[in-house]
Scaffold this motif. Structure first.
Motif, PDB file in Angstrom:
ATOM      1  N   GLU A 292       0.842  -1.187   0.000  1.00 39.97           N
ATOM      2  CA  GLU A 292       0.000   0.000   0.000  1.00 39.97           C
ATOM      3  C   GLU A 292       0.880   1.241   0.000  1.00 39.97           C
ATOM      4  O   GLU A 292       1.862   1.325   0.746  1.00 39.97           O
ATOM      5  CB  GLU A 292      -0.916   0.018   1.225  1.00 39.97           C
ATOM      6  N   SER A 293       0.552   2.190  -0.849  1.00 44.04           N
ATOM      7  CA  SER A 293       1.339   3.423  -0.956  1.00 44.04           C
ATOM      8  C   SER A 293       0.458   4.550  -1.465  1.00 44.04           C
ATOM      9  O   SER A 293      -0.545   4.310  -2.143  1.00 44.04           O
ATOM     10  CB  SER A 293       2.522   3.211  -1.911  1.00 44.04           C
ATOM     11  N   ASN A 294       0.840   5.768  -1.114  1.00 42.11           N
ATOM     12  CA  ASN A 294       0.148   6.936  -1.663  1.00 42.11           C
ATOM     13  C   ASN A 294       0.607   7.234  -3.087  1.00 42.11           C
ATOM     14  O   ASN A 294      -0.040   8.005  -3.796  1.00 42.11           O
ATOM     15  CB  ASN A 294       0.407   8.169  -0.789  1.00 42.11           C
ATOM     16  N   ASP A 295       1.718   6.664  -3.506  1.00 41.25           N
ATOM     17  CA  ASP A 295       2.241   6.886  -4.849  1.00 41.25           C
ATOM     18  C   ASP A 295       1.468   6.052  -5.868  1.00 41.25           C
ATOM     19  O   ASP A 295       1.005   4.953  -5.568  1.00 41.25           O
ATOM     20  CB  ASP A 295       3.722   6.530  -4.913  1.00 41.25           C
ATOM     21  N   ASP A 296       1.353   6.595  -7.075  1.00 42.88           N
ATOM     22  CA  ASP A 296       0.640   5.920  -8.158  1.00 42.88           C
ATOM     23  C   ASP A 296       1.664   5.398  -9.167  1.00 42.88           C
ATOM     24  O   ASP A 296       2.519   6.146  -9.635  1.00 42.88           O
ATOM     25  CB  ASP A 296      -0.316   6.907  -8.837  1.00 42.88           C
ATOM     26  N   TYR A 297       1.571   4.113  -9.502  1.00 46.70           N
ATOM     27  CA  TYR A 297       2.558   3.485 -10.374  1.00 46.70           C
ATOM     28  C   TYR A 297       2.009   3.193 -11.774  1.00 46.70           C
ATOM     29  O   TYR A 297       2.628   2.437 -12.530  1.00 46.70           O
ATOM     30  CB  TYR A 297       3.076   2.201  -9.728  1.00 46.70           C
ATOM     31  N   ASP A 298       0.880   3.781 -12.126  1.00 40.03           N
ATOM     32  CA  ASP A 298       0.309   3.570 -13.454  1.00 40.03           C
ATOM     33  C   ASP A 298       1.274   4.008 -14.561  1.00 40.03           C
ATOM     34  O   ASP A 298       1.428   3.318 -15.570  1.00 40.03           O
ATOM     35  CB  ASP A 298      -1.012   4.334 -13.599  1.00 40.03           C
ATOM     36  N   TYR A 299       1.891   5.167 -14.373  1.00 42.26           N
ATOM     37  CA  TYR A 299       2.811   5.677 -15.398  1.00 42.26           C
ATOM     38  C   TYR A 299       3.972   4.717 -15.602  1.00 42.26           C
ATOM     39  O   TYR A 299       4.384   4.442 -16.741  1.00 42.26           O
ATOM     40  CB  TYR A 299       3.329   7.058 -14.998  1.00 42.26           C
ATOM     41  N   LEU A 300       4.519   4.191 -14.515  1.00 46.92           N
ATOM     42  CA  LEU A 300       5.608   3.219 -14.600  1.00 46.92           C
ATOM     43  C   LEU A 300       5.211   2.029 -15.454  1.00 46.92           C
ATOM     44  O   LEU A 300       5.957   1.612 -16.354  1.00 46.92           O
ATOM     45  CB  LEU A 300       5.980   2.743 -13.205  1.00 46.92           C
ATOM     46  N   VAL A 301       4.038   1.466 -15.180  1.00 44.89           N
ATOM     47  CA  VAL A 301       3.616   0.261 -15.898  1.00 44.89           C
ATOM     48  C   VAL A 301       3.417   0.558 -17.378  1.00 44.89           C
ATOM     49  O   VAL A 301       3.764  -0.250 -18.244  1.00 44.89           O
ATOM     50  CB  VAL A 301       2.342  -0.314 -15.258  1.00 44.89           C
ATOM     51  N   ARG A 302       2.882   1.743 -17.699  1.00 42.83           N
ATOM     52  CA  ARG A 302       2.704   2.112 -19.110  1.00 42.83           C
ATOM     53  C   ARG A 302       4.061   2.196 -19.811  1.00 42.83           C
ATOM     54  O   ARG A 302       4.240   1.685 -20.928  1.00 42.83           O
ATOM     55  CB  ARG A 302       1.969   3.441 -19.233  1.00 42.83           C
ATOM     56  N   CYS A 303       5.030   2.852 -19.162  1.00 42.41           N
ATOM     57  CA  CYS A 303       6.364   2.971 -19.768  1.00 42.41           C
ATOM     58  C   CYS A 303       7.013   1.602 -19.931  1.00 42.41           C
ATOM     59  O   CYS A 303       7.672   1.324 -20.936  1.00 42.41           O
ATOM     60  CB  CYS A 303       7.251   3.863 -18.905  1.00 42.41           C
ATOM     61  N   LEU A 304       6.808   0.747 -18.949  1.00 43.59           N
ATOM     62  CA  LEU A 304       7.469  -0.542 -18.929  1.00 43.59           C
ATOM     63  C   LEU A 304       6.930  -1.493 -19.982  1.00 43.59           C
ATOM     64  O   LEU A 304       7.684  -2.215 -20.647  1.00 43.59           O
ATOM     65  CB  LEU A 304       7.325  -1.158 -17.540  1.00 43.59           C
ATOM     66  N   PHE A 305       5.608  -1.479 -20.165  1.00 46.54           N
ATOM     67  CA  PHE A 305       4.999  -2.494 -21.026  1.00 46.54           C
ATOM     68  C   PHE A 305       4.518  -1.960 -22.377  1.00 46.54           C
ATOM     69  O   PHE A 305       4.204  -2.756 -23.259  1.00 46.54           O
ATOM     70  CB  PHE A 305       3.842  -3.167 -20.293  1.00 46.54           C
ATOM     71  N   ALA A 306       4.455  -0.648 -22.541  1.00 44.04           N
ATOM     72  CA  ALA A 306       4.011  -0.112 -23.825  1.00 44.04           C
ATOM     73  C   ALA A 306       5.169   0.210 -24.755  1.00 44.04           C
ATOM     74  O   ALA A 306       4.964   0.510 -25.929  1.00 44.04           O
ATOM     75  CB  ALA A 306       3.163   1.148 -23.604  1.00 44.04           C
ATOM     76  N   THR A 307       6.392   0.153 -24.242  1.00 45.41           N
ATOM     77  CA  THR A 307       7.578   0.441 -25.051  1.00 45.41           C
ATOM     78  C   THR A 307       8.107  -0.845 -25.675  1.00 45.41           C
ATOM     79  O   THR A 307       8.282  -1.842 -24.977  1.00 45.41           O
ATOM     80  CB  THR A 307       8.679   1.073 -24.188  1.00 45.41           C
ATOM     81  N   PRO A 308       8.375  -0.851 -26.991  1.00 48.26           N
ATOM     82  CA  PRO A 308       8.916  -2.069 -27.626  1.00 48.26           C
ATOM     83  C   PRO A 308      10.275  -2.435 -27.051  1.00 48.26           C
ATOM     84  O   PRO A 308      11.113  -1.575 -26.791  1.00 48.26           O
ATOM     85  CB  PRO A 308       9.023  -1.665 -29.103  1.00 48.26           C
ATOM     86  N   TYR A 309      10.478  -3.723 -26.825  1.00 47.33           N
ATOM     87  CA  TYR A 309      11.741  -4.236 -26.304  1.00 47.33           C
ATOM     88  C   TYR A 309      12.313  -5.248 -27.282  1.00 47.33           C
ATOM     89  O   TYR A 309      11.574  -6.020 -27.900  1.00 47.33           O
ATOM     90  CB  TYR A 309      11.535  -4.915 -24.939  1.00 47.33           C
ATOM     91  N   THR A 310      13.651  -5.262 -27.404  1.00 42.49           N
ATOM     92  CA  THR A 310      14.297  -6.265 -28.253  1.00 42.49           C
ATOM     93  C   THR A 310      14.741  -7.475 -27.434  1.00 42.49           C
ATOM     94  O   THR A 310      14.974  -8.536 -27.989  1.00 42.49           O
ATOM     95  CB  THR A 310      15.529  -5.655 -28.948  1.00 42.49           C
ATOM     96  N   GLY A 311      14.841  -7.311 -26.113  1.00 41.84           N
ATOM     97  CA  GLY A 311      15.243  -8.413 -25.248  1.00 41.84           C
ATOM     98  C   GLY A 311      14.172  -8.725 -24.233  1.00 41.84           C
ATOM     99  O   GLY A 311      12.970  -8.596 -24.496  1.00 41.84           O
ATOM    100  N   ILE A 312      14.613  -9.140 -23.043  1.00 41.09           N
ATOM    101  CA  ILE A 312      13.695  -9.443 -21.950  1.00 41.09           C
ATOM    102  C   ILE A 312      13.312  -8.141 -21.243  1.00 41.09           C
ATOM    103  O   ILE A 312      14.155  -7.290 -20.992  1.00 41.09           O
ATOM    104  CB  ILE A 312      14.349 -10.415 -20.947  1.00 41.09           C
ATOM    105  N   ARG A 313      12.040  -8.009 -20.929  1.00 37.72           N
ATOM    106  CA  ARG A 313      11.576  -6.809 -20.226  1.00 37.72           C
ATOM    107  C   ARG A 313      12.118  -6.824 -18.797  1.00 37.72           C
ATOM    108  O   ARG A 313      11.970  -7.810 -18.064  1.00 37.72           O
ATOM    109  CB  ARG A 313      10.049  -6.764 -20.210  1.00 37.72           C
TER     110      ARG A 313
END
Length: 284
Positions: free
Chosen positions: A14-35
């Motif tokens: 539980e945290s007051n911080d929101d991690y939605d932006y992190l997940v979007r950057c992490l999974f919406a960006t194309p990767y050539t290797g392992i995420r």
């Protein structure tokens, strides 16, 4: 609270911080290797709690975990008998890291898999190099046998107290998990379904939190409010509840002379709030 924050809280973080932006950057960006996600910070085991909760919140059916400081790692599901090499020499057992990573590679062939590697600062630098190869090439080699990971399914989370290998660090998205959340928005009575009669209590709570330099979560404050309404009757009761309910409060802060007046003010306003509630209830 965002949907992701709610799911993280459901799985223990539980945290007051929101991690939605992190997940979007992490999974919406194309990767050539392992995420890859690199978790740093001063949050001690909060980093581990976040990693496990994130993997569960993202609905990974397979979650594997390795801790480099664990001196008694769990035994494998299947214990193979000792074997000998082509020269008749007894082969040593497979190292825990090799077992976990090879399992992750195998699972990733069929379904989404999260691999959490914790306390990486305790690892030999050669393991950093091997992990780098895994991220770049999707290959983990154990005694000359390669295990190939599916980059579409494998998600790797590295947790370290110290800087990791530069090239490995560069391949991932970095995230800081601190002892205290970055977001420190003062809560208001409406956040808990309360009316104006509770404003003095929240003013006293927010003032005390500023002196403590803490930022409790919604869940922590909700539990503290229950104590204020039902149990807290003395200053000692208040201190026990503050320490018991708020993870970031230290005992030294409760005994600090600079916070005594603020603690007494919170106790007095809580008593007045409770008295108003009793009067209103009796009138109704």
């Amino acid at each position: 609270m965002s949907a992701l924050s709610a799911k993280l809280a459901e799985y223990g973080f539980e945290s007051n911080d929101d991690y939605d932006y992190l997940v979007r950057c992490l999974f919406a960006t194309p990767y050539t290797g392992i995420r890859l996600l690199n978790i740093e910070g001063d949050g001690e085991r909060r980093k581990t709690a976040f990693a496990v909760a994130l993997a569960r919140a993202l609905d990974y059916p397979q979650i594997l975990y390795h801790d480099f400081t664990d001196t008694h790692p769990p035994l494998p599901d299947v214990i193979l008998p000792p074997t000998r090499d082509e020269l008749g020499r007894m082969e040593p057992p497979i190292e825990p890291l090799d077992r976990v990573v090879s399992e992750a590679c195998a699972h990733s062939e069929g379904e989404p898999t999260a691999l959490i590697v914790d306390q990486l600062q305790a690892a030999d630098f050669r393991e950093h190099l091997r992990l780098y190869r895994l991220i770049k090439e999707g290959i983990w080699e154990v005694r000359g046998a390669p295990y190939v990971a599916n980059p579409r399914h494998l998600f790797v989370i590295l947790i370290s107290k110290a800087p990791i290998y530069h090239s490995l660090r560069k391949e991932g998205f970095r995230l800081w998990i601190g002892r205290l959340p970055d977001r420190r928005t003062p809560f208001q009575p409406a956040d808990f379904g309360l009316g104006p009669e509770a404003e003095a209590v929240f003013a006293a709570i927010n003032r005390l939190f500023e002196l403590f330099d803490v930022a409790p979560t919604h869940g922590e404050l909700a539990r503290l409010l229950v104590d204020l309404r039902l149990h807290v009757r003395t200053l000692e009761h208040l201190r026990l509840s503050l320490y018991g309910r708020l993870e970031s409060v230290e005992r030294e802060q409760l005994n600090d002379e600079r916070t005594q007046d603020a603690q007494q003010q919170l106790l007095d306003t809580a008593r007045a709030w409770l008295l108003v509630e009793h009067i209103e209830y009796g009138t109704d």
